[in-house]
Design a protein around this motif. Structure first.
Motif, PDB file in Angstrom:
ATOM      1  N   HIS A  65       0.825  -1.212   0.000  1.00 30.07           N
ATOM      2  CA  HIS A  65       0.000   0.000   0.000  1.00 30.07           C
ATOM      3  C   HIS A  65       0.857   1.260   0.000  1.00 30.07           C
ATOM      4  N   GLU A  91      -0.954 -10.837  -5.007  1.00 32.83           N
ATOM      5  CA  GLU A  91      -2.279 -10.415  -4.523  1.00 32.83           C
ATOM      6  C   GLU A  91      -2.183  -9.171  -3.650  1.00 32.83           C
ATOM      7  N   SER A  92      -1.153  -9.067  -2.822  1.00 33.35           N
ATOM      8  CA  SER A  92      -0.974  -7.886  -1.974  1.00 33.35           C
ATOM      9  C   SER A  92      -0.771  -6.639  -2.822  1.00 33.35           C
ATOM     10  N   LYS A  94      -1.689  -6.228  -5.980  1.00 31.12           N
ATOM     11  CA  LYS A  94      -2.936  -5.992  -6.719  1.00 31.12           C
ATOM     12  C   LYS A  94      -3.964  -5.299  -5.819  1.00 31.12           C
ATOM     13  N   GLN A  95      -4.135  -5.795  -4.598  1.00 27.55           N
ATOM     14  CA  GLN A  95      -5.081  -5.201  -3.658  1.00 27.55           C
ATOM     15  C   GLN A  95      -4.692  -3.771  -3.272  1.00 27.55           C
TER      16      GLN A  95
END
Length: 140
Positions: A65, A91-92, A94-95
């Motif tokens: 993030h 996935e981290s 992408k999120q």
């Protein structure tokens, strides 16, 4: 740290300590090889070595993030990973808002690696997740 002190510099330090000082959209590219969180030990020499310093991992969700927050719109980011950590890292990222462009495999040119190599194949490649900040979709 003001914006001028952050410009045109390369930092070799714990990014989690640097992130709070970086304004949104300030960074033009990220190239990162963060700890994978595998607590790797080298058994190749026949004697047990200590766990690599810092390889117990980081808060990868927070890392993803913050990386997305500081990266300029449409700028590129490259995150080294390992084959077994790639799904979680992917996935981290992408999120966090990254557009995943591709996964790259870089051949190291030598067979081997670190870790417990007994009974398994040694990797001679590094994996890199190539991302872009922004809403562009990956093209196949």
């Amino acid at each position: 740290m003001d914006e001028k002190a952050l410009s045109d510099r390369i930092f070799c330090m714990d990014c989690m300590e640097l992130f709070p000082h970086i304004p949104d959209g300030h960074v033009s590219m990220i190239l990162s090889d963060p700890p994978y969180g595998i607590s790797c030990q080298n058994h190749f020499t026949g004697s047990r070595h200590r766990v690599l310093d810092g390889d117990d991992g980081i808060d990868y969700v927070c890392f993803a993030h913050e990386s997305c927050r500081i990266l300029q719109e449409n700028a590129h980011a490259y995150f080294f990973t390992r084959f077994d950590r790639c799904p979680y890292h992917y996935e981290s990222l992408k999120q966090a808002g990254f557009s995943i462009k591709n996964c790259l495999a870089v051949e190291k040119g030598t067979a081997g690696g670190i870790g417990d190599l007994e009974g398994s194949y040694a990797s001679n490649a590094e994996w890199i997740i190539f991302c872009q900040e922004g809403s562009l979709t990956a093209r196949n």
